[in-house]
Design a protein around this motif. Structure first.
Motif, PDB file in Angstrom:
ATOM      1  N   UNK A  48     -23.253 -10.326   5.751  1.00  0.00           N
ATOM      2  CA  UNK A  48     -22.655  -9.547   6.837  1.00  0.00           C
ATOM      3  C   UNK A  48     -21.557 -10.322   7.564  1.00  0.00           C
ATOM      4  N   UNK A  49     -20.616  -9.599   8.112  1.00  0.00           N
ATOM      5  CA  UNK A  49     -19.574 -10.233   8.903  1.00  0.00           C
ATOM      6  C   UNK A  49     -20.142 -10.646  10.260  1.00  0.00           C
ATOM      7  N   UNK A  50     -19.409 -11.492  10.955  1.00  0.00           N
ATOM      8  CA  UNK A  50     -19.846 -11.923  12.285  1.00  0.00           C
ATOM      9  C   UNK A  50     -19.961 -10.720  13.217  1.00  0.00           C
ATOM     10  N   UNK A  51     -18.974  -9.848  13.172  1.00  0.00           N
ATOM     11  CA  UNK A  51     -19.004  -8.665  14.033  1.00  0.00           C
ATOM     12  C   UNK A  51     -20.238  -7.815  13.756  1.00  0.00           C
ATOM     13  N   UNK A  52     -20.527  -7.576  12.479  1.00  0.00           N
ATOM     14  CA  UNK A  52     -21.680  -6.742  12.131  1.00  0.00           C
ATOM     15  C   UNK A  52     -22.993  -7.399  12.550  1.00  0.00           C
ATOM     16  N   UNK A  53     -23.094  -8.715  12.370  1.00  0.00           N
ATOM     17  CA  UNK A  53     -24.333  -9.409  12.726  1.00  0.00           C
ATOM     18  C   UNK A  53     -24.558  -9.410  14.234  1.00  0.00           C
ATOM     19  N   UNK A  54     -23.491  -9.604  15.002  1.00  0.00           N
ATOM     20  CA  UNK A  54     -23.623  -9.561  16.458  1.00  0.00           C
ATOM     21  C   UNK A  54     -24.035  -8.165  16.921  1.00  0.00           C
ATOM     22  N   UNK A  55     -23.400  -7.160  16.349  1.00  0.00           N
ATOM     23  CA  UNK A  55     -23.729  -5.787  16.735  1.00  0.00           C
ATOM     24  C   UNK A  55     -25.178  -5.450  16.353  1.00  0.00           C
ATOM     25  N   UNK A  56     -25.616  -5.928  15.200  1.00  0.00           N
ATOM     26  CA  UNK A  56     -26.992  -5.687  14.775  1.00  0.00           C
ATOM     27  C   UNK A  56     -27.986  -6.346  15.725  1.00  0.00           C
ATOM     28  N   UNK A  66     -26.729 -15.554  20.959  1.00  0.00           N
ATOM     29  CA  UNK A  66     -26.008 -16.816  20.799  1.00  0.00           C
ATOM     30  C   UNK A  66     -25.290 -16.799  19.453  1.00  0.00           C
ATOM     31  N   UNK A  67     -24.002 -17.089  19.465  1.00  0.00           N
ATOM     32  CA  UNK A  67     -23.240 -17.254  18.232  1.00  0.00           C
ATOM     33  C   UNK A  67     -23.103 -18.749  17.971  1.00  0.00           C
ATOM     34  N   UNK A  68     -23.698 -19.200  16.876  1.00  0.00           N
ATOM     35  CA  UNK A  68     -23.729 -20.626  16.537  1.00  0.00           C
ATOM     36  C   UNK A  68     -22.884 -20.864  15.293  1.00  0.00           C
ATOM     37  N   UNK A  69     -21.733 -21.515  15.412  1.00  0.00           N
ATOM     38  CA  UNK A  69     -20.887 -21.754  14.242  1.00  0.00           C
ATOM     39  C   UNK A  69     -21.438 -22.879  13.368  1.00  0.00           C
ATOM     40  N   UNK A  80     -10.684 -19.861  17.967  1.00  0.00           N
ATOM     41  CA  UNK A  80     -10.061 -18.556  18.175  1.00  0.00           C
ATOM     42  C   UNK A  80     -10.865 -17.394  17.595  1.00  0.00           C
ATOM     43  N   UNK A  81     -11.188 -17.477  16.300  1.00  0.00           N
ATOM     44  CA  UNK A  81     -11.772 -16.327  15.613  1.00  0.00           C
ATOM     45  C   UNK A  81     -13.142 -15.946  16.170  1.00  0.00           C
ATOM     46  N   UNK A  82     -14.036 -16.922  16.251  1.00  0.00           N
ATOM     47  CA  UNK A  82     -15.388 -16.596  16.712  1.00  0.00           C
ATOM     48  C   UNK A  82     -15.426 -16.198  18.188  1.00  0.00           C
ATOM     49  N   UNK A  87     -15.786 -11.741  22.335  1.00  0.00           N
ATOM     50  CA  UNK A  87     -15.104 -10.990  23.393  1.00  0.00           C
ATOM     51  C   UNK A  87     -15.159  -9.489  23.127  1.00  0.00           C
ATOM     52  N   UNK A  88     -15.007  -9.096  21.867  1.00  0.00           N
ATOM     53  CA  UNK A  88     -15.076  -7.677  21.521  1.00  0.00           C
ATOM     54  C   UNK A  88     -16.463  -7.106  21.797  1.00  0.00           C
ATOM     55  N   UNK A  89     -17.493  -7.859  21.413  1.00  0.00           N
ATOM     56  CA  UNK A  89     -18.858  -7.363  21.610  1.00  0.00           C
ATOM     57  C   UNK A  89     -19.236  -7.317  23.086  1.00  0.00           C
ATOM     58  N   UNK A  90     -18.696  -8.226  23.872  1.00  0.00           N
ATOM     59  CA  UNK A  90     -18.973  -8.194  25.313  1.00  0.00           C
ATOM     60  C   UNK A  90     -18.481  -6.893  25.931  1.00  0.00           C
ATOM     61  N   UNK A  91     -17.369  -6.384  25.425  1.00  0.00           N
ATOM     62  CA  UNK A  91     -16.851  -5.117  25.935  1.00  0.00           C
ATOM     63  C   UNK A  91     -17.745  -3.954  25.511  1.00  0.00           C
ATOM     64  N   UNK A  92     -18.284  -4.042  24.292  1.00  0.00           N
ATOM     65  CA  UNK A  92     -19.143  -2.968  23.793  1.00  0.00           C
ATOM     66  C   UNK A  92     -20.519  -2.971  24.453  1.00  0.00           C
ATOM     67  N   UNK A  93     -21.019  -4.173  24.758  1.00  0.00           N
ATOM     68  CA  UNK A  93     -22.391  -4.291  25.275  1.00  0.00           C
ATOM     69  C   UNK A  93     -22.399  -5.142  26.537  1.00  0.00           C
TER      70      UNK A  93
END
Length: 240
Positions: A48-56, A66-69, A80-82, A87-93
């Motif tokens: 899964x992509x980072x976006x999909x995993x965070x949303x899941x 927690x996003x752990x690189x 930058x990327x992570x 930031x996108x998910x913070x807006x959604x949730x």
């Protein structure tokens, strides 16, 4: 708030090489043996992509994510990327608390693991050689971020001084100069009896295989020079 409300997404770079993806997921498995709520994601080349995993994680009911690189050094992906994905998910949730963990950098445990890989390579040679006659060649991934490239030099110097090698040389698998083959050829001209080539990579993959192939090519080209290949870091308890 209970631990069940916490989700940790371990994000790897991703690789076209199935062996690299399998090793990353093996490391995440070691981490999952120590804590609950751990899942994995990829920046590219796999799902899964980072976006999909965070949303899941949010959809599963986690109130803290927690996003752990799973990266060694802080370059564009980590800087930058992570953070952009978070930031996108913070807006959604907005009701979910998101946290961003740091990369490994030059943690003492990482340094000890690097030293262990050096010792293992020396032992596998089957005969001893003075470390003063050995040039350590550290091969980093290479990036457009000068800070990350400089950290490879710092690590090489710490290993050189800490273990008593005669010198240390740095090259990169891409983007930064010198590239692997050019770097190995330059290192071979410095007059040492032995080169110890160490890929500074967490997992197997296309780039690691290219580094070892370049080391083999140098050994075939200059049989009078001993070329040792240290193992990359690979999944282990120290990293988990």
């Amino acid at each position: 708030m209970m631990a069940d409300d916490l989700a940790i997404v371990v994000a790897g770079h991703g690789s076209r090489d199935p062996a690299g993806r399998a090793e990353f997921e093996a490391l995440v498995g070691l981490m999952a043996n120590q804590a609950s709520g751990i899942s994995h994601a990829y920046l590219e080349f796999a799902t899964p992509t980072v976006e999909d995993a965070l949303r899941s994680a949010v959809q599963s009911g986690a109130r803290r994510v927690v996003l752990l690189p799973a990266l060694l050094l802080a370059a564009a992906h980590a800087k930058n990327d992570m953070p952009g994905e978070l930031a996108l998910l913070k807006q959604e949730a907005p009701a979910t608390a998101f946290f961003y963990a740091g990369v490994a950098e030059l943690h003492p445990l990482l340094l000890r693991l690097c030293q262990r890989r050096m010792v293992e390579a020396e032992a596998a040679a089957g005969h001893t050689a003075a470390r003063g006659d050995t040039l350590l060649v550290v091969v980093g991934r290479g990036t457009s971020d000068p800070d990350a490239n400089a950290e490879v030099y710092k690590l090489a110097r710490m290993l050189e001084e800490g273990m008593g090698y005669g010198g240390a040389y740095v090259c990169y698998s891409g983007t930064a100069q010198p590239l692997v083959m050019d770097g190995l050829l330059r290192a071979a001209r410095l007059g040492f009896k032995r080169l110890l080539v160490f890929p500074l990579f967490l997992f197997d993959g296309v780039l690691v295989k290219r580094i070892y192939a370049a080391a083999d090519a140098l050994a075939a080209r200059q049989p009078e020079l001993e070329v040792l290949k240290a193992d990359y870091l690979r999944p282990c308890a120290e990293l988990a």
